[in-house]
Design an enzyme around this catalytic site. Structure first.
Site, PDB file in Angstrom:
ATOM      1  N   ARG A 120       0.808  -1.143   0.077  1.00  0.00           N
ATOM      2  CA  ARG A 120      -0.075   0.112  -0.098  1.00  0.00           C
ATOM      3  C   ARG A 120       0.792   1.372   0.064  1.00  0.00           C
ATOM      4  NH1 ARG A 120      -2.591  -3.314   3.951  1.00  0.00           N
ATOM      5  NH2 ARG A 120      -4.372  -4.182   3.043  1.00  0.00           N
ATOM      6  N   LYS A 142       1.836  11.319 -11.421  1.00  0.00           N
ATOM      7  CA  LYS A 142       1.143  10.459 -12.268  1.00  0.00           C
ATOM      8  C   LYS A 142       1.652   9.084 -12.565  1.00  0.00           C
ATOM      9  CE  LYS A 142      -2.244  13.308 -15.049  1.00  0.00           C
ATOM     10  NZ  LYS A 142      -2.585  13.759 -16.315  1.00  0.00           N
ATOM     11  N   GLU A 184       7.736  19.025 -25.127  1.00  0.00           N
ATOM     12  CA  GLU A 184       7.062  19.207 -23.711  1.00  0.00           C
ATOM     13  C   GLU A 184       7.396  20.734 -23.571  1.00  0.00           C
ATOM     14  OE1 GLU A 184       4.546  17.641 -22.748  1.00  0.00           O
ATOM     15  OE2 GLU A 184       4.591  15.488 -23.468  1.00  0.00           O
ATOM     16  N   LYS A 219       5.079  23.258 -13.681  1.00  0.00           N
ATOM     17  CA  LYS A 219       4.368  22.110 -13.465  1.00  0.00           C
ATOM     18  C   LYS A 219       4.095  22.015 -12.008  1.00  0.00           C
ATOM     19  CE  LYS A 219       3.377  17.277 -14.415  1.00  0.00           C
ATOM     20  NZ  LYS A 219       3.488  15.891 -15.232  1.00  0.00           N
ATOM     21  N   GLU A 229      -6.249  16.187 -10.932  1.00  0.00           N
ATOM     22  CA  GLU A 229      -6.834  16.426 -12.494  1.00  0.00           C
ATOM     23  C   GLU A 229      -8.068  16.650 -12.500  1.00  0.00           C
ATOM     24  OE1 GLU A 229      -4.395  15.274 -15.886  1.00  0.00           O
ATOM     25  OE2 GLU A 229      -6.299  15.469 -17.023  1.00  0.00           O
ATOM     26  N   ARG A 233      -5.533  21.191 -13.833  1.00  0.00           N
ATOM     27  CA  ARG A 233      -4.201  20.449 -14.199  1.00  0.00           C
ATOM     28  C   ARG A 233      -4.213  19.861 -15.976  1.00  0.00           C
ATOM     29  NH1 ARG A 233      -0.785  15.693 -11.026  1.00  0.00           N
ATOM     30  NH2 ARG A 233       0.344  15.004 -12.979  1.00  0.00           N
ATOM     31  N   ASN A 237      -2.380  19.166 -20.665  1.00  0.00           N
ATOM     32  CA  ASN A 237      -2.699  18.343 -22.322  1.00  0.00           C
ATOM     33  C   ASN A 237      -2.829  19.296 -23.148  1.00  0.00           C
ATOM     34  OD1 ASN A 237      -3.001  15.950 -20.375  1.00  0.00           O
ATOM     35  ND2 ASN A 237      -5.166  16.374 -20.178  1.00  0.00           N
ATOM     36  N   HIS A 240      -2.092  17.931 -26.873  1.00  0.00           N
ATOM     37  CA  HIS A 240      -2.107  16.248 -26.813  1.00  0.00           C
ATOM     38  C   HIS A 240      -3.248  15.824 -27.436  1.00  0.00           C
ATOM     39  CE1 HIS A 240       1.304  16.994 -23.860  1.00  0.00           C
ATOM     40  NE2 HIS A 240       1.322  15.701 -23.577  1.00  0.00           N
ATOM     41  N   HIS A 244      -1.895  13.027 -29.420  1.00  0.00           N
ATOM     42  CA  HIS A 244      -2.206  11.686 -29.316  1.00  0.00           C
ATOM     43  C   HIS A 244      -2.906  11.117 -30.650  1.00  0.00           C
ATOM     44  CE1 HIS A 244      -1.986  11.585 -24.747  1.00  0.00           C
ATOM     45  NE2 HIS A 244      -0.821  11.705 -25.313  1.00  0.00           N
ATOM     46  N   HIS A 256       6.610  11.066 -29.409  1.00  0.00           N
ATOM     47  CA  HIS A 256       5.722  11.779 -28.761  1.00  0.00           C
ATOM     48  C   HIS A 256       5.697  13.366 -28.696  1.00  0.00           C
ATOM     49  CE1 HIS A 256       2.638  12.311 -25.239  1.00  0.00           C
ATOM     50  NE2 HIS A 256       3.932  13.159 -24.733  1.00  0.00           N
TER      51      HIS A 256
HETATM   52  P1  NAD Z   1      11.413   6.116 -22.483  1.00  0.00           P
HETATM   53  O1  NAD Z   1      11.550   5.942 -21.064  1.00  0.00           O
HETATM   54  O2  NAD Z   1      11.187   4.990 -23.509  1.00  0.00           O
HETATM   55  O3  NAD Z   1      12.804   6.625 -23.007  1.00  0.00           O
HETATM   56  C1  NAD Z   1      13.023   6.977 -24.295  1.00  0.00           C
HETATM   57  C2  NAD Z   1      14.534   6.169 -24.726  1.00  0.00           C
HETATM   58  O4  NAD Z   1      15.614   6.789 -24.117  1.00  0.00           O
HETATM   59  C3  NAD Z   1      14.434   4.872 -24.350  1.00  0.00           C
HETATM   60  O5  NAD Z   1      15.073   3.797 -25.187  1.00  0.00           O
HETATM   61  C4  NAD Z   1      15.430   4.786 -23.241  1.00  0.00           C
HETATM   62  O6  NAD Z   1      16.105   3.359 -22.887  1.00  0.00           O
HETATM   63  C5  NAD Z   1      16.510   5.826 -23.714  1.00  0.00           C
HETATM   64  N1  NAD Z   1      17.123   6.421 -22.430  1.00  0.00           N
HETATM   65  C6  NAD Z   1      16.696   7.009 -21.450  1.00  0.00           C
HETATM   66  N2  NAD Z   1      17.521   7.659 -20.760  1.00  0.00           N
HETATM   67  C7  NAD Z   1      18.650   7.911 -21.636  1.00  0.00           C
HETATM   68  C8  NAD Z   1      19.839   8.460 -21.403  1.00  0.00           C
HETATM   69  N3  NAD Z   1      19.945   9.404 -20.382  1.00  0.00           N
HETATM   70  N4  NAD Z   1      20.638   8.175 -22.549  1.00  0.00           N
HETATM   71  C9  NAD Z   1      20.549   7.531 -23.634  1.00  0.00           C
HETATM   72  N5  NAD Z   1      19.197   6.817 -23.603  1.00  0.00           N
HETATM   73  C10 NAD Z   1      18.272   7.023 -22.825  1.00  0.00           C
HETATM   74  O7  NAD Z   1      10.471   7.441 -23.216  1.00  0.00           O
HETATM   75  P2  NAD Z   1      10.253   8.877 -22.215  1.00  0.00           P
HETATM   76  O8  NAD Z   1      10.081   9.634 -23.662  1.00  0.00           O
HETATM   77  O9  NAD Z   1      11.161   9.293 -21.224  1.00  0.00           O
HETATM   78  O10 NAD Z   1       8.960   8.753 -21.746  1.00  0.00           O
HETATM   79  C11 NAD Z   1       7.740   8.335 -22.239  1.00  0.00           C
HETATM   80  C12 NAD Z   1       6.902   7.689 -21.398  1.00  0.00           C
HETATM   81  O11 NAD Z   1       6.425   8.782 -20.317  1.00  0.00           O
HETATM   82  C13 NAD Z   1       5.490   7.226 -21.898  1.00  0.00           C
HETATM   83  O12 NAD Z   1       5.263   6.111 -21.296  1.00  0.00           O
HETATM   84  C14 NAD Z   1       4.391   8.147 -21.375  1.00  0.00           C
HETATM   85  O13 NAD Z   1       3.171   7.755 -21.292  1.00  0.00           O
HETATM   86  C15 NAD Z   1       4.880   8.745 -19.998  1.00  0.00           C
HETATM   87  N6  NAD Z   1       5.064  10.135 -19.546  1.00  0.00           N
HETATM   88  C16 NAD Z   1       4.333  10.259 -18.349  1.00  0.00           C
HETATM   89  C17 NAD Z   1       4.028  11.549 -17.794  1.00  0.00           C
HETATM   90  C18 NAD Z   1       3.664  11.454 -16.493  1.00  0.00           C
HETATM   91  O14 NAD Z   1       3.014  12.725 -16.085  1.00  0.00           O
HETATM   92  N7  NAD Z   1       3.593  10.336 -15.545  1.00  0.00           N
HETATM   93  C19 NAD Z   1       4.037  12.657 -18.624  1.00  0.00           C
HETATM   94  C20 NAD Z   1       4.475  12.549 -19.938  1.00  0.00           C
HETATM   95  C21 NAD Z   1       4.872  11.084 -20.333  1.00  0.00           C
HETATM   96  N1  GLY Z   2       1.879  15.239 -18.201  1.00  0.00           N
HETATM   97  C1  GLY Z   2       0.452  15.414 -17.733  1.00  0.00           C
HETATM   98  C2  GLY Z   2       0.227  15.669 -16.486  1.00  0.00           C
HETATM   99  O1  GLY Z   2       1.117  15.465 -15.653  1.00  0.00           O
HETATM  100  O2  GLY Z   2      -0.881  15.935 -15.629  1.00  0.00           O
END
Ligand code: NAD
Ligand code: GLY
Length: 350
Positions: A120, A142, A184, A219, A229, A233, A237, A240, A244, A256
């Site tokens: 938990r 999130k 972003e 943020k 949200e 919040r 988006n 997006h 998306h 993305h």
């Molecule tokens: P990712 O985590 O897939 O990383 C992108 C690529 O970069 C991967 O191949 C990874 O192995 C590589 N990588 C990571 N760090 C590295 C480094 N320092 N040097 C070389 N390579 C490196 O993708 P991302 O763009 O970081 O994140 C996308 C994800 O985030 C999605 O799943 C999306 O839904 C999520 N997201 C979440 C939120 C949130 O608020 N929680 C917001 C935006 C996106």
């Molecule tokens: N990336 C959108 C949020 O965190 O609300």
């Protein structure tokens, strides 16, 4: 080096940003009275680059258990979470122990979800290593995994105890990943701080810790006002809805951030059509995108019906009325219902 505070009642935490933050991980975690064991959750690629160093730093105080997942969005699944949880159970992790996420948004979202549900809730520390994760996904709590029926459908709000953004880790990022983060950053310029767009215009892709901090600060302010949200919040988006839809429509031909940047441009155009912004705004933004290497259009003839259908199956449709984030002005977002015809016209320019 910049420190941003996420000022949530009872769950406040700090984001430390700068070069060589990895070496401070142990100190900053023990300052928060985190003791015991640390699950170091990463993927193979990131661990190969930064795992050894992070492990060595953490081992000054913690028993470190590395756990590596595969690289890519498809590993952000309940199946992977189940395997992580089983590892924690087998190794008798306790509530006072900590999960440390070392990686991009995929690792961070998954590790956060595992931390939220194991016993938990156990301590959670984010060490984001992509630009996107440093300016967005590691902040705000999130957490989520994907289901075959949709992205991010299973998750929770669960705040980390600490975020450490080591800007040196960005040096090994591929250009595509850097652009994803830039998309972003541009978003924060549109919804909150036009100065960000000017800074990017002048310095192109030099990502200073101060710029990352400014994004996190924006943020943090939005999350403080609306953590789960309910309303405000949703401005995060911006870009997006159409972004998306483009990702789905093109089967992820755009990263993305690239898709979001194009979606943002469409939203800017819709704001122009409503008379909120001048036409010259479009020209300026297209120039900025060219300078940054972000795409200003898809190069495709998009089917409006298909895009609209994809948008309608998106989770942002409330009461079957499509709402989007548009702009009253650059830096001033507006959440409002939009009509099909407005989307059709916006697709003309992308
Ligand atoms: P990712 O985590 O897939 O990383 C992108 C690529 O970069 C991967 O191949 C990874 O192995 C590589 N990588 C990571 N760090 C590295 C480094 N320092 N040097 C070389 N390579 C490196 O993708 P991302 O763009 O970081 O994140 C996308 C994800 O985030 C999605 O799943 C999306 O839904 C999520 N997201 C979440 C939120 C949130 O608020 N929680 C917001 C935006 C996106
Ligand atoms: N990336 C959108 C949020 O965190 O609300």
């Amino acid at each position: 080096m910049p420190v941003v505070k996420v000022d949530l009642p009872q769950r406040a935490y700090q984001i430390h940003i700068g070069p060589d933050m990895l070496s401070r991980a142990c100190q900053l975690m023990t300052d928060l009275e985190l003791h015991g064991r640390a699950l170091l959750l990463s993927n193979r690629k990131v661990y190969r680059l930064y795992g050894g160093r992070t492990r060595a730093v953490l081992e000054k105080h913690y028993s470190v258990y590395p756990y590596l997942i595969g690289d890519g969005e498809r590993y952000k699944s309940l199946h992977t979470v189940e395997k992580v949880l089983r590892f924690l159970i087998r190794n008798r992790f306790e509530r006072g122990d900590t999960i440390v996420a070392l990686g991009g948004g995929v690792v961070g979202d998954l590790a956060g979800f595992a931390a939220a549900v194991y016993l938990r809730g156990v301590n959670f520390v984010q060490i984001p290593t992509t630009l996107l994760a440093q300016v967005d996904s590691s902040v705000g709590g999130k957490t989520a995994v994907n289901d075959p029926l949709g992205k991010n459908l299973i998750g929770s709000f669960y705040q980390p105890r600490l975020v450490l953004a080591d800007t040196q880790t960005l040096r090994t990022l591929r250009q595509r990943e850097l652009l994803s983060g830039l998309g972003e950053i541009v978003k924060y310029g549109f919804i909150a701080d036009p100065q960000i767009l000017q800074t990017l215009g002048k310095h192109r892709q030099t990502i200073a810790p101060e710029l990352i901090a400014r994004c996190c600060q924006i943020k943090a302010g939005i999350v403080r006002a609306d953590e789960t949200e309910k309303n405000k919040r949703a401005v995060l988006n911006f870009g997006h809805t159409i972004g998306h839809a483009l990702e789905t429509y093109t089967h992820y031909r755009f990263s993305h951030g690239e898709a979001i940047a194009i979606g943002a441009l469409a939203a800017v155009y819709m704001s122009i059509l409503r008379g909120h912004l001048k036409y010259s705004a479009l020209d300026k933004i297209q120039k900025l995108y060219r300078r940054l290497g972000l795409p200003a259009h898809t190069g495709l003839r998009l089917s409006a019906d298909k895009i609209y259908r994809i948008i309608q199956s998106d989770k942002k449709v409330a009461d079957s009325r499509l709402r989007m984030v548009l702009l009253k002005d650059i830096g001033k977002p507006l959440i409002c219902p939009v009509e099909y015809e407005e989307i059709v016209r916006a697709l003309d320019i992308i």
